[in-house]
Design an enzyme around this catalytic site. Structure first.
Site, mmCIF file in Angstrom:
data_model
loop_
_atom_site.group_PDB
_atom_site.id
_atom_site.type_symbol
_atom_site.label_atom_id
_atom_site.label_comp_id
_atom_site.label_asym_id
_atom_site.label_seq_id
_atom_site.Cartn_x
_atom_site.Cartn_y
_atom_site.Cartn_z
ATOM 1 N N LYS A 54 40.350 34.079 45.456
ATOM 2 C CA LYS A 54 39.094 34.567 46.061
ATOM 3 C C LYS A 54 38.044 33.446 46.058
ATOM 4 O O LYS A 54 37.294 33.287 47.018
ATOM 5 C CB LYS A 54 38.577 35.804 45.318
ATOM 6 C CG LYS A 54 39.467 37.035 45.484
ATOM 7 C CD LYS A 54 39.547 37.503 46.936
ATOM 8 C CE LYS A 54 40.464 38.683 47.134
ATOM 9 N NZ LYS A 54 40.730 39.023 48.531
ATOM 10 N N SER A 95 35.516 39.366 45.727
ATOM 11 C CA SER A 95 35.528 40.205 44.527
ATOM 12 C C SER A 95 34.545 39.661 43.500
ATOM 13 O O SER A 95 34.321 38.448 43.420
ATOM 14 C CB SER A 95 36.939 40.182 43.950
ATOM 15 O OG SER A 95 36.942 40.674 42.631
ATOM 16 N N TYR A 147 44.862 35.140 40.916
ATOM 17 C CA TYR A 147 44.321 36.051 41.938
ATOM 18 C C TYR A 147 42.833 35.761 42.147
ATOM 19 O O TYR A 147 42.355 35.598 43.268
ATOM 20 C CB TYR A 147 44.515 37.520 41.502
ATOM 21 C CG TYR A 147 43.513 38.453 42.148
ATOM 22 C CD1 TYR A 147 43.629 38.788 43.483
ATOM 23 C CD2 TYR A 147 42.415 38.953 41.427
ATOM 24 C CE1 TYR A 147 42.676 39.605 44.090
ATOM 25 C CE2 TYR A 147 41.472 39.756 42.019
ATOM 26 C CZ TYR A 147 41.604 40.080 43.353
ATOM 27 O OH TYR A 147 40.661 40.871 43.950
HETATM 28 N N1 UFG Z 1 41.185 49.226 31.228
HETATM 29 C C1 UFG Z 1 41.675 49.869 30.122
HETATM 30 N N2 UFG Z 1 42.936 50.356 30.162
HETATM 31 C C2 UFG Z 1 43.739 50.248 31.268
HETATM 32 C C3 UFG Z 1 43.222 49.579 32.395
HETATM 33 C C4 UFG Z 1 41.940 49.072 32.331
HETATM 34 O O1 UFG Z 1 40.996 50.019 29.115
HETATM 35 O O2 UFG Z 1 44.896 50.698 31.230
HETATM 36 C C5 UFG Z 1 39.812 48.715 31.203
HETATM 37 C C6 UFG Z 1 39.728 47.214 31.363
HETATM 38 O O3 UFG Z 1 39.809 46.582 30.122
HETATM 39 C C7 UFG Z 1 38.373 47.049 32.036
HETATM 40 C C8 UFG Z 1 38.203 48.315 32.856
HETATM 41 O O4 UFG Z 1 39.120 49.246 32.322
HETATM 42 O O5 UFG Z 1 37.389 47.041 31.073
HETATM 43 C C9 UFG Z 1 38.484 48.128 34.325
HETATM 44 O O6 UFG Z 1 39.743 47.495 34.487
HETATM 45 P P1 UFG Z 1 40.474 47.372 35.885
HETATM 46 O O7 UFG Z 1 41.800 46.744 35.647
HETATM 47 O O8 UFG Z 1 40.454 48.692 36.592
HETATM 48 O O9 UFG Z 1 39.525 46.423 36.748
HETATM 49 P P2 UFG Z 1 38.968 44.948 36.392
HETATM 50 O O10 UFG Z 1 37.536 45.096 36.033
HETATM 51 O O11 UFG Z 1 39.872 44.246 35.485
HETATM 52 O O12 UFG Z 1 38.976 44.229 37.803
HETATM 53 C C10 UFG Z 1 40.190 43.975 38.489
HETATM 54 C C11 UFG Z 1 40.048 42.652 39.247
HETATM 55 C C12 UFG Z 1 39.011 42.752 40.321
HETATM 56 C C13 UFG Z 1 39.285 43.891 41.179
HETATM 57 C C14 UFG Z 1 39.373 45.123 40.342
HETATM 58 C C15 UFG Z 1 39.678 46.350 41.139
HETATM 59 O O13 UFG Z 1 39.688 41.650 38.356
HETATM 60 O O14 UFG Z 1 39.021 41.591 41.106
HETATM 61 O O15 UFG Z 1 40.410 44.981 39.371
HETATM 62 O O16 UFG Z 1 40.927 46.233 41.750
HETATM 63 F F1 UFG Z 1 38.294 44.015 42.088
#
Ligand code: UFG
Length: 331
Positions: free
Chosen positions: A152, A123, A148
């Site tokens: 990785k 990831s 998590y």
């Molecule tokens: N976000 C919101 N509101 C929410 C959920 C997310 O604003 O309710 C924002 C987050 O702040 C971030 C973006 O949307 O800026 C993406 O968030 P995600 O939770 O979808 O994904 P992340 O970038 O946090 O990544 C996480 C893990 C990765 C994984 C990925 C996809 O860190 O390892 O989820 O599963 F690959």
């Protein structure tokens, strides 16, 4: 035959279809801890194939060894892992135990059964908060914040050591943010309970299942203040695995790492407005405070994958968001 661990999960199930489309026989292993047996039925509806399936807990080596003994396996794609960032902070041992033990068991199977073609699901979380973007495969890793993410990072170290000792061919794929769903609307991201990831939350708000989305922070140093990510269509991501298996065949005994993204950074606000435009459906949201551990901006340099894996993402943000909405409506 390719052994696909976690083959009924979100990325695994889409990859099973792409492997099948490219002529590979597939053996799926899963324990349904984060997926459902109905995925096997959907895979059959889509492809017409009843895939070989073994319900196995990968943390139980004897079970894995025994269940797979009559299959001729040429390669393994190891998807199976716990993946909730938030849960891993509360339950680190659950994550270290499951994600590390299942990997070492899969590698032990490769050793004993002389399986030399290995593809691993890593990831972009391994880059933590990068000093410059886009990140290339040589951007330093190891700064992952959550347990998590650390599983990785540790998994990548384990793979490198295993490669040195065994000369197995290992391709390590660092995924950016997979979203979207299969065009049939039968397979997609189906989180258990309240979604942690952005897209499942957005589609549930649009469907009226949740009141509103919280946008985690609008004060980042980005074009509109919200976080930037590299969203990639799950079908494009699935195809990258077939290319990785083929790449391993052409590059015996190599250890390789590839970023798998689109190379395009998209903000949360851009994603929301594109969703509303493409699907003609409003998404209610509020601004809330930053989520702890969130990285302000990250996206991939994918030139390495284009050059060597001969892979490029083809589907755009509109495709991702319309397929995700189609999946939500059908489920
Ligand atoms: N976000 C919101 N509101 C929410 C959920 C997310 O604003 O309710 C924002 C987050 O702040 C971030 C973006 O949307 O800026 C993406 O968030 P995600 O939770 O979808 O994904 P992340 O970038 O946090 O990544 C996480 C893990 C990765 C994984 C990925 C996809 O860190 O390892 O989820 O599963 F690959």
């Amino acid at each position: 035959m390719i052994l696909v661990t976690g083959g009924t999960g979100y990325i695994g199930s889409h990859s099973v279809i792409e492997l099948h489309n490219e002529g590979y026989d597939v053996l799926i292993v899963d324990n349904f801890v984060n997926s459902s047996p109905s995925v096997l039925k959907h895979l059959k509806t889509i492809t017409g194939v009843d895939f070989n399936f073994l319900q196995v807990d990968l943390c139980d080596y004897e079970q894995l060894k025994d269940a797979t003994k009559n299959y001729s396996i040429e390669g393994v794609i190891h998807f199976a892992a716990f993946k909730s960032v938030g849960e891993s902070v509360d339950l680190p041992l659950k994550y270290y135990n499951n994600n590390i033990q299942s990997l070492t068991n899969v590698l032990k199977l490769c050793e004993e059964r002389e399986i030399s073609n290995i593809v691993f699901s890593s990831s972009c979380t391994v880059y933590g908060n990068p000093e410059s973007i886009p990140v290339t495969e040589s951007t330093p890793i190891g700064k992952a914040e959550s347990p998590y993410g650390k599983t990785k990072v540790f998994s990548e170290e384990i793979l490198k050591d295993f490669h040195k000792s065994s000369s197995k061919t290992i391709c390590n794929l660092r995924y950016f943010n997979p979203i979207g769903a299969h065009e049939s609307g039968l397979l997609g991201d189906y989180p258990d309970g309240k979604p942690n990831n952005l897209l499942p939350f957005v589609t549930q708000v649009a469907a009226g299942l949740r009141e509103k989305l919280s946008v985690f922070g609008d004060d980042y140093n980005t074009k509109d203040g919200s976080c930037i990510r590299d969203y990639i269509h799950v079908v494009d991501l699935a195809k990258a695995h077939v290319n990785a298996i083929d790449y391993n065949k052409r590059n015996r005994k190599l250890y390789s790492v590839f970023n798998i993204g689109t190379g395009v950074g998209v903000s949360v606000f851009e994603l929301l407005s594109t969703f509303e435009k493409v699907n003609k459906t409003p998404v209610k949201f509020e601004i809330s405070k930053r989520r702890s551990g969130d990285v302000g901006a990250i996206y991939a340099d994918c030139q390495n994958a284009a050059k060597k894996l001969n892979w490029k993402a083809k589907l755009n943000l509109e495709d991702m968001l319309s397929s995700a909405w189609n999946f939500q409506k059908k489920n």
